[in-house]
Every structure is written in structure tokens, then in C-alpha cells.
Write a protein that holds these residues in place. Sequence first.
Motif, PDB file in Angstrom:
ATOM      1  N   LEU A   1      16.029 -25.249 -38.098  1.00 24.70           N
ATOM      2  CA  LEU A   1      14.889 -24.633 -38.772  1.00 24.70           C
ATOM      3  C   LEU A   1      15.190 -24.184 -40.196  1.00 24.70           C
ATOM      4  CD1 LEU A   1      13.603 -22.472 -35.808  1.00 24.70           C
ATOM      5  CD2 LEU A   1      12.748 -24.684 -36.572  1.00 24.70           C
ATOM      6  N   PHE A   2      16.456 -24.028 -40.541  1.00 30.29           N
ATOM      7  CA  PHE A   2      16.821 -23.503 -41.852  1.00 30.29           C
ATOM      8  C   PHE A   2      17.482 -24.558 -42.713  1.00 30.29           C
ATOM      9  CE2 PHE A   2      16.992 -19.835 -38.965  1.00 30.29           C
ATOM     10  CZ  PHE A   2      16.065 -19.023 -39.587  1.00 30.29           C
ATOM     11  N   ASP A   3      17.181 -24.520 -44.009  1.00 33.50           N
ATOM     12  CA  ASP A   3      17.864 -25.376 -44.969  1.00 33.50           C
ATOM     13  C   ASP A   3      19.198 -24.757 -45.328  1.00 33.50           C
ATOM     14  OD1 ASP A   3      15.793 -27.170 -45.101  1.00 33.50           O
ATOM     15  OD2 ASP A   3      14.827 -26.165 -46.803  1.00 33.50           O
ATOM     16  N   ASP A   4      20.064 -25.537 -45.965  1.00 29.37           N
ATOM     17  CA  ASP A   4      21.342 -24.999 -46.428  1.00 29.37           C
ATOM     18  C   ASP A   4      21.133 -23.957 -47.520  1.00 29.37           C
ATOM     19  OD1 ASP A   4      22.798 -26.497 -44.662  1.00 29.37           O
ATOM     20  OD2 ASP A   4      23.118 -28.143 -46.070  1.00 29.37           O
ATOM     21  N   ALA A   5      20.051 -24.069 -48.264  1.00 28.67           N
ATOM     22  CA  ALA A   5      19.773 -23.093 -49.313  1.00 28.67           C
ATOM     23  C   ALA A   5      19.448 -21.725 -48.713  1.00 28.67           C
ATOM     24  CB  ALA A   5      18.613 -23.572 -50.173  1.00 28.67           C
ATOM     25  N   ASP A   6      18.949 -21.730 -47.491  1.00 26.15           N
ATOM     26  CA  ASP A   6      18.612 -20.477 -46.825  1.00 26.15           C
ATOM     27  C   ASP A   6      19.819 -19.824 -46.152  1.00 26.15           C
ATOM     28  OD1 ASP A   6      15.988 -20.820 -47.566  1.00 26.15           O
ATOM     29  OD2 ASP A   6      15.416 -21.764 -45.665  1.00 26.15           O
TER      30      ASP A   6
END
Length: 56
Positions: free
Chosen positions: A42-47
Motif C-alpha cells: 500500500l505504501f510507496d518507497d517515498a512514504d
Amino acid sequence: MTILLFLIPAALGLGLLGMFAFLWALKSGQMDDLEGAGRRVLFDDADAELRERSKE
């Protein structure tokens, strides 16, 4: 009918191979964190930085 002499041992061999692969996965810890993999989708690496801050 003679094809069964090949197919039955092949099916049993593949079944045993699958069972041993499953048991190896259990013993090596492949299935310890089942929820973490679902949350990482659900999360990007940026998050990642935001998630680390929210844990603190």
C-alpha cells in the motif's frame, strides 16, 4: 494403461516435492510476517520516511 505406470509416480513425486518446499518455507521463517507484506504493497518507497516518523 501403461501410461499410469509413469503418471502415478510422477504425481506422487511432485506432491512430495511440494510438501518439502512448504515445510522448508515454514522452517526458514518465510511465513512469519503475513501482515507486513500486505501493508508494504500500500505504501510507496517515498512514504517510507513518513511511516518511520509515525512509528516514533
